[in-house]
Design a protein around this motif. Structure first.
Motif, PDB file in Angstrom:
ATOM      1  N   LEU A   6       0.726  -1.118  -0.068  1.00  0.00           N
ATOM      2  CA  LEU A   6      -0.182  -0.217   0.006  1.00  0.00           C
ATOM      3  C   LEU A   6       0.696   1.102   0.099  1.00  0.00           C
ATOM      4  O   LEU A   6       1.639   1.497   0.906  1.00  0.00           O
ATOM      5  N   ASN A   8       1.165   4.884   0.643  1.00  0.00           N
ATOM      6  CA  ASN A   8       0.328   5.501   1.766  1.00  0.00           C
ATOM      7  C   ASN A   8       0.873   6.713   2.017  1.00  0.00           C
ATOM      8  O   ASN A   8       2.035   7.147   2.099  1.00  0.00           O
ATOM      9  N   CYS A  15      -6.525   6.844   2.681  1.00  0.00           N
ATOM     10  CA  CYS A  15      -5.463   5.833   3.012  1.00  0.00           C
ATOM     11  C   CYS A  15      -5.657   5.239   4.320  1.00  0.00           C
ATOM     12  O   CYS A  15      -5.582   4.215   4.530  1.00  0.00           O
ATOM     13  N   ARG A  19      -6.131   1.500   5.347  1.00  0.00           N
ATOM     14  CA  ARG A  19      -5.189   0.591   6.337  1.00  0.00           C
ATOM     15  C   ARG A  19      -6.044   0.043   7.615  1.00  0.00           C
ATOM     16  O   ARG A  19      -5.831  -1.191   7.811  1.00  0.00           O
ATOM     17  N   ILE A  31       3.354  -1.490   4.133  1.00  0.00           N
ATOM     18  CA  ILE A  31       2.814   0.182   4.003  1.00  0.00           C
ATOM     19  C   ILE A  31       4.042   0.958   3.521  1.00  0.00           C
ATOM     20  O   ILE A  31       4.859   0.879   4.444  1.00  0.00           O
ATOM     21  N   PRO A  53      -4.321   6.689  -1.866  1.00  0.00           N
ATOM     22  CA  PRO A  53      -3.774   5.325  -1.844  1.00  0.00           C
ATOM     23  C   PRO A  53      -3.608   4.501  -3.185  1.00  0.00           C
ATOM     24  O   PRO A  53      -4.436   4.767  -3.992  1.00  0.00           O
ATOM     25  N   SER A  65      -9.533   4.460  -3.939  1.00  0.00           N
ATOM     26  CA  SER A  65      -9.733   3.761  -2.374  1.00  0.00           C
ATOM     27  C   SER A  65     -10.960   2.892  -2.616  1.00  0.00           C
ATOM     28  O   SER A  65     -10.918   1.859  -1.738  1.00  0.00           O
ATOM     29  N   THR A 197      -3.445   2.184  13.190  1.00  0.00           N
ATOM     30  CA  THR A 197      -3.433   2.709  11.863  1.00  0.00           C
ATOM     31  C   THR A 197      -3.361   4.123  11.791  1.00  0.00           C
ATOM     32  O   THR A 197      -3.343   4.834  10.808  1.00  0.00           O
TER      33      THR A 197
END
Lengths: 206, 206
Positions: A6, A8, A15, A19, A31, A53, A65, A197
């Motif tokens: 990802l 990020n 994002c 997550r 990440i 993202p 996303s 996250t």
């Protein structure tokens, strides 16, 4: 299976939403900060708007996303609820979060970010806060007395936890009249996925 | 199965996209003008932004066009392509149409609509047309020499046919350098679904 990567931006609500989904699903994922110089070509090539993202998995590069979330549902079958009605409700509340809630908070966040309080346009902040408050009765009505918006932890929980988390960090509280939304948000913050996250630059409470 | 009811604004690109999907899937649906006084309560109750399209089916009320399309996929299994990679690609190009292409054309359409040519802000129209042209290389590259954007007629065909149809009606042409997009659009216009779903107020060609 190849590892999920990802790309990020920690404080980006889209994002953070992804997550949360990855963490709640218990997926292994790398990440990667979008600004890492040596990794930029890996995501910028694929994202037509050069936005994050971006999720890469095998040959796939997914740069929206909501499509990332549909992909995580496709490969796990566990991100959306069981019943068709709940799956539709999950997608609708998710959309509402991305559009109505997101647009209202953007006014507050963009105004406060990178400025000192003395520089703030307080009218813009008030207008954004008011738009946020006006968007809440619909959410409160959709949630009612349920634990989750659509049967179980799903898209709305990922999307709105990130939005409410940023709202709180920027001084926007859910008014007391929306007791069910406040209680829901407290439950979401108590889940391990929240602290794991949350963006480091955003305080968890003020 | 209960009949599908679509609350519809003929010239709305999101509504046209849904009409194309319904027609291509061969679904029975009652298409109801959103302004019909006796029918307004049936959709306005459910749509938090009081926007169309709204699709009702049994107890469900779905008020976002992309969620409507996911619903049509859920109940038919025929709106998205077979392979996972194609399903993701279909959703990504669909999103690109709704956001990048839609935002560019909105500038032209909102300026020309309900105004006489003497009243037009030609700079706004030029800016929208330029934004449209700048958004096309990505689409042309995604399409390449394929017949469809993602394996077969799917979300991108529904979304972009409506956008290009409105563009053409408002005098915005796909430049000749994008020969593959022009040929794709001609193929879409030749399908029975195009004439059956095009808004009556929009001329099919100029």
């Amino acid at each position: 299976m190849n590892v999920i990567r990802l790309y990020n931006k920690p404080e980006c609500p889209f994002c953070w939403k992804v997550r949360l989904a990855i963490r709640e699903l218990g997926l292994d994922a790398e990440i990667i900060d979008y600004q890492t110089p040596s990794r930029q070509a890996e995501w910028q090539t694929f994202s037509p708007g050069k936005t994050v993202p971006v999720l890469r998995h095998g040959d796939l590069a997914i740069y929206e996303s909501d499509v990332i979330l549909e992909y995580l549902q496709e490969i796990t079958g566990r991100l959306l609820p069981e019943s068709l009605a709940d799956r539709i409700q999950a997608r609708l509340v998710h959309q509402y979060s991305d559009t109505r809630i997101g647009a209202a908070l953007r006014e507050v966040i963009f105004e406060k970010r990178d400025k000192t309080p003395a520089q703030w346009d307080t009218e813009r902040i008030a207008a954004g806060t008011e738009a946020f408050n006006r968007a809440l009765p619909f959410l409160a009505q959709q949630l009612g007395e349920q634990d989750f918006f659509a049967g179980r932890h799903s898209l709305p929980e990922c999307a709105l936890t990130a939005r409410f988390g940023l709202a709180e960090a920027y001084g926007v509280e859910i008014p007391e009249e929306f007791a069910n939304l406040r209680a829901w948000f407290e439950r979401m913050k108590a889940r391990p996925s929240f602290a794991l996250t949350a963006p480091p630059a955003v305080p968890l409470s003020r």
